[in-house]
Write an enzyme that holds these catalytic residues in place. Structure first.
Site, PDB file in Angstrom:
ATOM      1  CB  SER A 186     -42.473  21.080 -41.464  1.00  0.00           C
ATOM      2  OG  SER A 186     -41.111  20.865 -41.196  1.00  0.00           O
ATOM      3  CG  HIS A 214     -46.038  22.772 -43.314  1.00  0.00           C
ATOM      4  ND1 HIS A 214     -46.593  21.510 -43.384  1.00  0.00           N
ATOM      5  CD2 HIS A 214     -44.727  22.623 -43.590  1.00  0.00           C
ATOM      6  CE1 HIS A 214     -45.644  20.636 -43.667  1.00  0.00           C
ATOM      7  NE2 HIS A 214     -44.497  21.280 -43.805  1.00  0.00           N
ATOM      8  CE  LYS A 245     -45.268  20.299 -47.118  1.00  0.00           C
ATOM      9  NZ  LYS A 245     -44.781  19.117 -47.757  1.00  0.00           N
TER      10      LYS A 245
HETATM   11  N1  PMP Z   1     -40.515  23.225 -47.045  1.00  0.00           N
HETATM   12  C1  PMP Z   1     -41.130  22.692 -45.977  1.00  0.00           C
HETATM   13  C2  PMP Z   1     -41.248  23.524 -44.745  1.00  0.00           C
HETATM   14  C3  PMP Z   1     -41.646  21.388 -46.030  1.00  0.00           C
HETATM   15  O1  PMP Z   1     -42.228  20.859 -44.957  1.00  0.00           O
HETATM   16  C4  PMP Z   1     -41.521  20.653 -47.227  1.00  0.00           C
HETATM   17  C5  PMP Z   1     -42.072  19.247 -47.373  1.00  0.00           C
HETATM   18  N2  PMP Z   1     -42.141  18.473 -46.287  1.00  0.00           N
HETATM   19  C6  PMP Z   1     -40.874  21.246 -48.308  1.00  0.00           C
HETATM   20  C7  PMP Z   1     -40.379  22.529 -48.191  1.00  0.00           C
HETATM   21  C8  PMP Z   1     -40.684  20.502 -49.598  1.00  0.00           C
HETATM   22  O2  PMP Z   1     -41.864  20.525 -50.328  1.00  0.00           O
HETATM   23  P1  PMP Z   1     -42.231  19.331 -51.326  1.00  0.00           P
HETATM   24  O3  PMP Z   1     -42.700  18.189 -50.517  1.00  0.00           O
HETATM   25  O4  PMP Z   1     -43.302  19.917 -52.180  1.00  0.00           O
HETATM   26  O5  PMP Z   1     -40.988  19.024 -52.077  1.00  0.00           O
END
Ligand code: PMP
Length: 397
Positions: A186, A214, A245
Site C-alpha cells: 500500500s 490495492h 478502494k
Molecule cells: N489491506 C491493505 C493493504 C490496505 O491498504 C487497507 C486499507 N488501507 C486494508 C487492508 C484495510 O481495508 P479497509 O480500509 O477496507 O478497512
C-alpha cells in the site's frame, strides 16, 4: 476528588500527546467539505485529489449513486442485524456470488471493512499450533490479525524469497503453515513476487493468503487482482480484498473454496458479531463490479496516466519508488520535510498528504501519490507543475 482524578488523567494523556508531537508524528484530521472523484474541497479550498484509493474514479459515477439510492428506498438505511440473525439481505448474497465469479473462486464472504476481513481470516484459520509467515511491509490489519490469532508469527524481509525459504525450512513442527502477503504494497506500490511465493508454498506445504486491497480492479487481465495478474487464481487459496478502494464503497471480502467460506461464516468473529453492511453500500459495490468487468478501458487509461506521472516526476529529479501500479511514492526522507512538501503542494492546488512513521519506516517519509481513472492528461500536467514548484521551495529539486 473526581475532579482531581480527571485532571490526573488529562495530564497523563497530554504527556503522551506531547511525546507524539515531539517526534514530529502528531496527526491532525483534515476536513473535506465536498468531493468528486478527482477533486476535493479541503477546509474551503478546492484541490486536485492525487492521493485517493478510488483508483477507477467510481465514487461519483451516476450508476453507482443510482444503485445505492434504489437499495436505500427498497431496504432502508441500515441492515439492523448481523448476517446470521436478521441482516442477511438478498443484496449481500448476490454480491458474494459476484465476487466469487470475479475472483474465479467457488465462494466469497463479505465483511464490514477490509481490516475486519484480514482479522477474520487470520484468526479463523490460524491458532496456537500454527505458524504464519508475514512480509515485513504487510498492512497493519494483517499484523493485527497475526497477533490476535495467537499463531507463531515469523516476519520475513520484504519480498525476500531466500529469507522466506529459510524460515519455511524451520517450520515442520507446526500443524499449518500460512504465508500472507499484500498483493500490491500500500505505501510502496510494488507487487508481491507471487509466483515464487506459490512455488515455495508448494515445496513446504503452506497455504497462501493475498491481500488485494490495492490490486482489486487494477491488476490483471480482468482487473481481479494479483493472482489474475500472474495467472495464479487457482493456486492462491485465500484471496482477500476491500470494497473500499477501486470498488468505491465500503467493506472487505475473502474469496476461496466453498469449505473455506463456510468455515469463515461459522468461525470468523468479525462476521458473527457485527451488524451487516448497509444495503446502499452493498448495492454500490455490486454496481462497481459490473462496471469493472464491462469497462476495461478504465484500467488502460489509469495505467497510461500512472506511467506518465512516474516518468514526469523522474525527469524533474524526484526520488520515485520503482513500480508499475497507480501508487507512486516519492521519497522525501524526514517527516518534517515531507509535511512541508505536502503543504507546498496544497498551495499549488494538489492534495497529497505526507506519509510518515509509524506507517512507513523512519527516514522514508514520502508523498504517496495515486492516480485515478477519472484524472485527465491536463490534471497530470497540473500535478507535475505543482511538484516542480513545491519541490524547489522545499529545497528538494
Ligand atoms: N489491506 C491493505 C493493504 C490496505 O491498504 C487497507 C486499507 N488501507 C486494508 C487492508 C484495510 O481495508 P479497509 O480500509 O477496507 O478497512
Amino acid at each position: 476528588m473526581e475532579t482531581i482524578q480527571a485532571e490526573r488523567y488529562a495530564e497523563q494523556l497530554s504527556a503522551e500527546l506531547n511525546e507524539i508531537q515531539r517526534k514530529g508524528l502528531y496527526r491532525q484530521l483534515r476536513r473535506m467539505d465536498s468531493a468528486s472523484s478527482r477533486t476535493v474541497t479541503v477546509e474551503g479550498k478546492p484541490l486536485l485529489m492525487f492521493a485517493s484509493n478510488n483508483y477507477l474514479g467510481l465514487s461519483d459515477d451516476p450508476r453507482m449513486i443510482e444503485a445505492s439510492v434504489i437499495a436505500l428506498r427498497t431496504f432502508g438505511t441500515g441492515s439492523s442485524g448481523s448476517r446470521l440473525t436478521t441482516g442477511n439481505f438478498i443484496l449481500h448474497e448476490q454480491l458474494e456470488k459476484q465476487i466469487a465469479g470475479f475472483k474465479n473462486q467457488q465462494a466469497a464472504i463479505v465483511f464490514n471493512t477490509g481490516y475486519m476481513a484480514n482479522l477474520a481470516a487470520l484468526t479463523a484459520l490460524a491458532g496456537e499450533s500454527d505458524i504464519i509467515f508475514s512480509d515485513e511491509w504487510n498492512h497493519a490489519s494483517i499484523i493485527d490479525g497475526c497477533r490476535l490469532s495467537r499463531a507463531q508469527t515469523v516476519v520475513y524481509r520484504h519480498a525476500d524469497m531466500a529469507d522466506l525459504q529459510s524460515k519455511l525450512a524451520n517450520s515442520s513442527r507446526y500443524r499449518r503453515r500460512l504465508i500472507v502477503t499484500d498483493g500490491v504494497f500500500s505505501m510502496d506500490g510494488d507487487i508481491a513476487p507471487l509466483p515464487e511465493i506459490v512455488r515455495l508454498a508448494e515445496q513446504f506445504d503452506a497455504w497462501v493468503m493475498v491481500d488485494d486491497a490495492h490490486a482489486t480492479g487494477v491488476l490483471g487481465e480482468r482487473g481481479s487482482g494479483t493472482a489474475d495478474y500472474f495467472g495464479l487464481s487457482k493456486q492462491v487459496m485465500i484471496q482477500m480484498g476491500t470494497l473500499s478502494k477501486s470498488i468505491a464503497a465500503e467493506g472487505g471480502y475473502i474469496a476461496g473454496s466453498a469449505e473455506l467460506i463456510d468455515l469463515l461464516r461459522n468461525r470468523a468473529r468479525p462476521f458473527i458479531y457485527s451488524t451487516a453492511l448497509p444495503p446502499a453500500v452493498i448495492a454500490a459495490a455490486s454496481c462497481a463490479l459490473r462496471i469493472i468487468e464491462s469497462e476495461p478501458e478504465r484500467r488502460v487509461h489509469l495505467c497510461r496516466l500512472a506511467t506518465r506521472v512516474r516518468s514526469g516526476l523522474e525527469e524533474l529529479g524526484c526520488r520515485v519508488m520503482k513500480g508499475n501500479t497507480p501508487i507512486i511514492p516519492v521519497l522525501i526522507g524526514d517527516a518534517e520535510t515531507a509535511v512541508r512538501m505536502a503543504g507546498e503542494l496544497e498551495r499549488e492546488g494538489v492534495f497529497a498528504p505526507a506519509i510518515r512513521p509509524p506507517t512507513v519506516p523512519s527516514g522514508s517519509s514520502r508523498i504517496r501519490l495515486t492516480v485515478m481513472a477519472s484524472h485527465t492528461d491536463a490534471d497530470v500536467d497540473c500535478l507535475l507543475h505543482a511538484f516542480a514548484a513545491a519541490g524547489r521551495r522545499v529545497g528538494l529539486l
